[in-house]
Write a protein that holds these residues in place. Structure first.
Motif, PDB file in Angstrom:
ATOM      1  N   ALA A 116       9.490  15.636  -0.423  1.00  0.00           N
ATOM      2  CA  ALA A 116       8.847  14.917  -1.525  1.00  0.00           C
ATOM      3  C   ALA A 116       7.426  15.417  -1.783  1.00  0.00           C
ATOM      4  CB  ALA A 116       8.824  13.423  -1.216  1.00  0.00           C
ATOM      5  N   TYR A 117       6.873  16.160  -0.840  1.00  0.00           N
ATOM      6  CA  TYR A 117       5.501  16.671  -0.950  1.00  0.00           C
ATOM      7  C   TYR A 117       5.342  17.733   0.135  1.00  0.00           C
ATOM      8  CZ  TYR A 117       5.199  13.209   2.793  1.00  0.00           C
ATOM      9  OH  TYR A 117       5.450  12.473   3.926  1.00  0.00           O
ATOM     10  N   GLY A 118       4.253  18.458   0.080  1.00  0.00           N
ATOM     11  CA  GLY A 118       4.004  19.490   1.081  1.00  0.00           C
ATOM     12  C   GLY A 118       3.858  18.847   2.450  1.00  0.00           C
ATOM     13  N   LEU A 150      -7.059  16.085   6.198  1.00  0.00           N
ATOM     14  CA  LEU A 150      -6.122  15.048   5.749  1.00  0.00           C
ATOM     15  C   LEU A 150      -4.884  15.610   5.059  1.00  0.00           C
ATOM     16  CD1 LEU A 150      -8.522  12.202   4.558  1.00  0.00           C
ATOM     17  CD2 LEU A 150      -7.470  12.539   6.784  1.00  0.00           C
ATOM     18  N   HIS A 151      -5.066  16.612   4.239  1.00  0.00           N
ATOM     19  CA  HIS A 151      -3.908  17.256   3.608  1.00  0.00           C
ATOM     20  C   HIS A 151      -3.819  18.697   4.102  1.00  0.00           C
ATOM     21  CE1 HIS A 151      -3.411  14.199   0.056  1.00  0.00           C
ATOM     22  NE2 HIS A 151      -3.026  13.733   1.219  1.00  0.00           N
ATOM     23  N   ASN A 152      -3.542  18.830   5.383  1.00  0.00           N
ATOM     24  CA  ASN A 152      -3.515  20.153   6.025  1.00  0.00           C
ATOM     25  C   ASN A 152      -2.152  20.801   5.787  1.00  0.00           C
ATOM     26  OD1 ASN A 152      -3.748  22.340   7.749  1.00  0.00           O
ATOM     27  ND2 ASN A 152      -4.746  21.161   9.374  1.00  0.00           N
ATOM     28  N   ALA A 157       2.404  14.435  12.060  1.00  0.00           N
ATOM     29  CA  ALA A 157       3.432  14.900  11.121  1.00  0.00           C
ATOM     30  C   ALA A 157       3.586  13.893  10.000  1.00  0.00           C
ATOM     31  CB  ALA A 157       4.756  15.096  11.852  1.00  0.00           C
ATOM     32  N   ASP A 158       3.274  14.326   8.790  1.00  0.00           N
ATOM     33  CA  ASP A 158       3.414  13.510   7.577  1.00  0.00           C
ATOM     34  C   ASP A 158       4.426  14.237   6.705  1.00  0.00           C
ATOM     35  OD1 ASP A 158       3.139  12.220   5.138  1.00  0.00           O
ATOM     36  OD2 ASP A 158       0.948  12.146   5.206  1.00  0.00           O
ATOM     37  N   VAL A 159       5.691  13.828   6.825  1.00  0.00           N
ATOM     38  CA  VAL A 159       6.800  14.551   6.199  1.00  0.00           C
ATOM     39  C   VAL A 159       7.712  13.525   5.542  1.00  0.00           C
ATOM     40  CG1 VAL A 159       8.821  16.018   6.661  1.00  0.00           C
ATOM     41  CG2 VAL A 159       6.702  16.396   7.946  1.00  0.00           C
ATOM     42  N   ALA A 212      10.473   9.284   0.271  1.00  0.00           N
ATOM     43  CA  ALA A 212       9.994   8.560   1.450  1.00  0.00           C
ATOM     44  C   ALA A 212       8.707   9.240   1.903  1.00  0.00           C
ATOM     45  CB  ALA A 212      11.032   8.586   2.562  1.00  0.00           C
ATOM     46  N   ASP A 213       7.927   8.541   2.688  1.00  0.00           N
ATOM     47  CA  ASP A 213       6.621   9.074   3.109  1.00  0.00           C
ATOM     48  C   ASP A 213       6.295   8.463   4.476  1.00  0.00           C
ATOM     49  OD1 ASP A 213       4.080  10.077   3.274  1.00  0.00           O
ATOM     50  OD2 ASP A 213       3.238   8.875   1.650  1.00  0.00           O
ATOM     51  N   ILE A 214       6.508   9.246   5.521  1.00  0.00           N
ATOM     52  CA  ILE A 214       6.293   8.725   6.880  1.00  0.00           C
ATOM     53  C   ILE A 214       5.303   9.630   7.611  1.00  0.00           C
ATOM     54  CG2 ILE A 214       7.346   8.225   9.132  1.00  0.00           C
ATOM     55  CD1 ILE A 214       9.966   7.684   7.841  1.00  0.00           C
ATOM     56  N   GLY A 237      -3.059   3.017   1.813  1.00  0.00           N
ATOM     57  CA  GLY A 237      -1.753   3.474   1.336  1.00  0.00           C
ATOM     58  C   GLY A 237      -1.687   3.539  -0.173  1.00  0.00           C
ATOM     59  N   HIS A 238      -0.474   3.515  -0.687  1.00  0.00           N
ATOM     60  CA  HIS A 238      -0.254   3.756  -2.123  1.00  0.00           C
ATOM     61  C   HIS A 238       1.128   3.279  -2.511  1.00  0.00           C
ATOM     62  CE1 HIS A 238       2.148   7.176  -0.669  1.00  0.00           C
ATOM     63  NE2 HIS A 238       1.152   7.385   0.186  1.00  0.00           N
ATOM     64  N   LEU A 239       1.399   3.278  -3.804  1.00  0.00           N
ATOM     65  CA  LEU A 239       2.742   3.001  -4.319  1.00  0.00           C
ATOM     66  C   LEU A 239       3.655   4.161  -3.966  1.00  0.00           C
ATOM     67  CD1 LEU A 239       1.827   1.840  -7.949  1.00  0.00           C
ATOM     68  CD2 LEU A 239       2.751   0.367  -6.133  1.00  0.00           C
ATOM     69  N   ASP A 278       7.628   9.251  -7.274  1.00  0.00           N
ATOM     70  CA  ASP A 278       6.557  10.140  -6.813  1.00  0.00           C
ATOM     71  C   ASP A 278       6.067   9.600  -5.481  1.00  0.00           C
ATOM     72  OD1 ASP A 278       6.494  11.374  -9.474  1.00  0.00           O
ATOM     73  OD2 ASP A 278       5.464   9.527 -10.068  1.00  0.00           O
ATOM     74  N   VAL A 279       5.625  10.511  -4.628  1.00  0.00           N
ATOM     75  CA  VAL A 279       5.134  10.048  -3.333  1.00  0.00           C
ATOM     76  C   VAL A 279       3.907   9.150  -3.520  1.00  0.00           C
ATOM     77  CG1 VAL A 279       3.838  12.166  -2.869  1.00  0.00           C
ATOM     78  CG2 VAL A 279       4.526  10.679  -0.991  1.00  0.00           C
ATOM     79  N   HIS A 280       3.049   9.495  -4.463  1.00  0.00           N
ATOM     80  CA  HIS A 280       2.019   8.549  -4.919  1.00  0.00           C
ATOM     81  C   HIS A 280       2.519   8.113  -6.292  1.00  0.00           C
ATOM     82  CE1 HIS A 280      -1.404  10.549  -2.359  1.00  0.00           C
ATOM     83  NE2 HIS A 280      -0.425  10.049  -1.628  1.00  0.00           N
ATOM     84  N   ASP A 281       3.247   7.033  -6.345  1.00  0.00           N
ATOM     85  CA  ASP A 281       4.036   6.775  -7.546  1.00  0.00           C
ATOM     86  C   ASP A 281       3.158   6.593  -8.784  1.00  0.00           C
ATOM     87  OD1 ASP A 281       6.626   6.787  -8.460  1.00  0.00           O
ATOM     88  OD2 ASP A 281       6.803   4.611  -8.474  1.00  0.00           O
ATOM     89  N   ILE A 303       1.906   1.814   4.220  1.00  0.00           N
ATOM     90  CA  ILE A 303       0.812   1.287   5.053  1.00  0.00           C
ATOM     91  C   ILE A 303       0.512   2.402   6.037  1.00  0.00           C
ATOM     92  CG2 ILE A 303       0.181  -0.397   6.820  1.00  0.00           C
ATOM     93  CD1 ILE A 303       0.292  -1.653   4.023  1.00  0.00           C
ATOM     94  N   GLU A 304      -0.679   2.987   5.936  1.00  0.00           N
ATOM     95  CA  GLU A 304      -0.961   4.196   6.706  1.00  0.00           C
ATOM     96  C   GLU A 304      -2.418   4.297   7.171  1.00  0.00           C
ATOM     97  OE1 GLU A 304      -0.979   7.869   4.340  1.00  0.00           O
ATOM     98  OE2 GLU A 304      -0.214   6.720   2.654  1.00  0.00           O
ATOM     99  N   PRO A 305      -2.813   3.375   8.062  1.00  0.00           N
ATOM    100  CA  PRO A 305      -4.172   3.502   8.591  1.00  0.00           C
ATOM    101  C   PRO A 305      -4.290   4.718   9.513  1.00  0.00           C
ATOM    102  CG  PRO A 305      -2.958   1.834   9.799  1.00  0.00           C
ATOM    103  CD  PRO A 305      -2.060   2.274   8.672  1.00  0.00           C
ATOM    104  N   ILE A 344      -0.533   6.539  11.320  1.00  0.00           N
ATOM    105  CA  ILE A 344       0.800   5.935  11.479  1.00  0.00           C
ATOM    106  C   ILE A 344       1.155   5.325  10.122  1.00  0.00           C
ATOM    107  CG2 ILE A 344       2.247   4.345  12.802  1.00  0.00           C
ATOM    108  CD1 ILE A 344      -0.011   4.289  14.947  1.00  0.00           C
ATOM    109  N   GLU A 345       2.246   5.816   9.533  1.00  0.00           N
ATOM    110  CA  GLU A 345       2.575   5.431   8.149  1.00  0.00           C
ATOM    111  C   GLU A 345       4.022   4.990   8.018  1.00  0.00           C
ATOM    112  OE1 GLU A 345       2.428   8.703   5.358  1.00  0.00           O
ATOM    113  OE2 GLU A 345       2.276   7.332   3.658  1.00  0.00           O
ATOM    114  N   ASP A 346       4.205   3.829   7.406  1.00  0.00           N
ATOM    115  CA  ASP A 346       5.548   3.336   7.108  1.00  0.00           C
ATOM    116  C   ASP A 346       5.643   2.911   5.651  1.00  0.00           C
ATOM    117  OD1 ASP A 346       7.401   3.387   9.395  1.00  0.00           O
ATOM    118  OD2 ASP A 346       5.775   2.346  10.417  1.00  0.00           O
TER     119      ASP A 346
HETATM  120  N1  GLY Z   1       2.004  11.834   2.305  1.00  0.00           N
HETATM  121  C1  GLY Z   1       0.756  12.279   1.835  1.00  0.00           C
HETATM  122  C2  GLY Z   1      -0.088  11.207   1.250  1.00  0.00           C
HETATM  123  O1  GLY Z   1       0.258  10.053   1.257  1.00  0.00           O
HETATM  124  O2  GLY Z   1      -1.151  11.515   0.728  1.00  0.00           O
END
Ligand code: GLY
Ligand code: MN
Length: 467
Positions: free
Chosen positions: A223-225, A235-237, A252-254, A264-266, A347-349, A353-356, A395-397, A435-437
């Protein structure tokens, strides 16, 4: 290309989406899917990804197509495949078959779109060739998606309102993306173990390949790099060259994306040797406490800003308890001191889109009348609305030691006295933890779509140790 349990339900889902849209607007809408762009020559394109707004209302990732919506009617504009297409691309479904699948009332050639374009609103697509076509066919300037004007602005607001809360068809896809992403993370943890390997350590690239391999094996895409790094403070390595060294934490943010585009975004962070060091464990537990406290608060009506501030407060309190910050947690958050170590929003929507809907700027994610804060601790908040049933949020603190923050002279001087810099030095083996769910807002509270992937430190260690 089966997004839903059968064709009827896809067509039904799409009709219901049009019904919701048509309650908000009274003008026709044309949405373009876009087209793939050439990498280095036309026959070697980047993979095609249809515009998310098109996908939402057309249901299928049709390339170089457009749909026209008016009331509840749906018309598909798409050319038949070129004569030599069968040679290079094989047999593909006819446009009539596609039209039937999505419940279109009529199908036309793209050249007929202009004569159906009077008074239509649109959303600008990302690829410039199609964007140029949008302006030609509508015979007017089309403002960029993140700054729409006129009826395009009215349309963007209506689409944002419709897409904000997910329907059953969307949730089926989002659950599928979440399930595959969980599997990818489990495989990544199991592929990272460095203990007992002598000098043959896996690399970030290897773990990435294992994780993305799971996604590809399910015939989904990313869904994203992917971020798979021992330098989680970036942060976006998107670099993967480091070998994993005993003592490293791997972040790992995959996330997977279904064929219909739902994401999905975990994120998980794990010790590659299979055991957190005491300092890593201390900080991990703080991030996990923030993660758990925030998820417990997700329910209809709560302000997402308050969830962000809760994460900031839990992190600040944890850092005070560890002796890294000095003062009262609420005062520290008030002065944005948490953002030295947690500089992004909670976090985000999440959706197509991963950031909807971030192509619309903050139009979808900020309640009307709200704008981005200029505060260091709030400026990167990507969602500023009260939550509603059917919204899916991450939710990703996190905790990071970012050199660009820690060594920035103005910040360093502003926070000189509230940070115990000597104590901080003792945590040098932690560069980044997140940690993101993915959390669905339900009528009674929430459902964590990604809950099957562990977050507890001991369980994470067991996974890395292949137990
Ligand atoms: N998964 C990358 C971000 O939320 O920015
Ligand atoms: Mn995210």
């Amino acid at each position: 290309m089966e997004a839903y349990s059968n064709h009827t339900s896809l067509a039904t889902t799409l009709r219901q989406r049009r019904q919701r849209l048509t309650k908000l607007i009274d003008f026709p809408v044309i949405l373009w899917s876009g087209r793939s762009i050439a990498r280095n020559f036309a026959a070697n394109p980047y993979p095609f990804r249809a515009s998310s707004h098109f996908l939402y209302f057309a249901g299928l990732p049709l390339e170089n197509a457009a749909i026209r919506l008016q009331g509840t009617s749906l018309e598909l504009f798409m050319d038949e495949a070129a004569a030599n297409s069968k040679l290079w691309h094989g047999e593909t479904p006819t446009r009539e078959e596609m039209a039937q699948k999505i419940g279109a009332d009529a199908v036309f050639n793209l050249s007929e779109l202009q004569s159906h374009s009077d008074g239509a609103a649109t959303v600008a697509v990302q690829d410039v060739t199609t964007y140029w076509q949008q302006t030609q066919i509508l015979n007017r300037p089309v403002s960029p998606a993140d700054g729409p004007t006129g009826i395009d602005l009215d349309l963007a607001k209506a689409i944002a309102a419709v897409r904000l809360c997910h329907d059953a068809g969307a949730l089926l896809e989002l659950r599928k993306a979440a399930a595959v992403t969980i599997e990818a993370h489990q495989a990544g943890m199991r592929a990272s173990q460095t203990r007992g390997l002598g000098t043959q350590h896996p690399s970030e690239a290897l773990v990435r390949s294992v994780m993305e391999g799971v996604i590809i094996a399910h015939n989904l895409s990313c869904a994203y790099g992917s971020i798979v790094t021992v330098h989680g403070q970036v942060l976006h390595n998107h670099h993967y060259q480091h070998p994993l060294q005993a003592g490293d934490l791997l972040l790992a943010d995959v996330g997977a994306e279904t064929e219909m585009g739902w994401a999905a975004d975990i994120t998980r962070t794990w010790p590659v040797s299979g055991k957190f060091s005491p300092t890593q464990r201390d900080l991990y537990e703080i991030v996990l406490a923030a993660h758990d406290a925030c998820i417990a608060k997700v329910r209809p009506g709560i302000e997402y800003l308050d969830i962000h501030l809760l994460a900031a407060t839990v992190i600040a309190q944890g850092l005070v308890d560890l002796g890294i910050l000095r003062g009262k947690a609420s005062d520290l958050v008030e002065m944005d001191a948490h953002a030295i170590f947690f500089p992004h929003g909670v976090g985000h929507l999440l959706g197509l889109d991963v950031h909807d809907m971030e192509d619309l700027g903050d139009l979808a994610s900020y309640q009307k009348g709200r704008v981005r804060s200029l505060r260091f601790g709030l400026g990167f908040l990507r969602l500023h609305r009260p939550l509603q049933t059917g919204m899916l949020v991450t939710i990703e603190p996190g905790f990071y030691q970012v050199p660009a923050i820690l060594h920035e002279p103005k910040l360093r001087s502003k926070y000189q006295d509230v940070v115990n810099w000597e104590r901080l030095n003792q945590f040098a083996d932690v560069r980044g933890i997140r940690i993101e769910d993915d959390v669905l807002v339900t009528q009674t509270g929430n459902e964590v779509l990604t809950a099957a992937l562990p977050t507890k430190a001991t369980v994470i260690e067991q996974f890395v140790n292949n137990h």
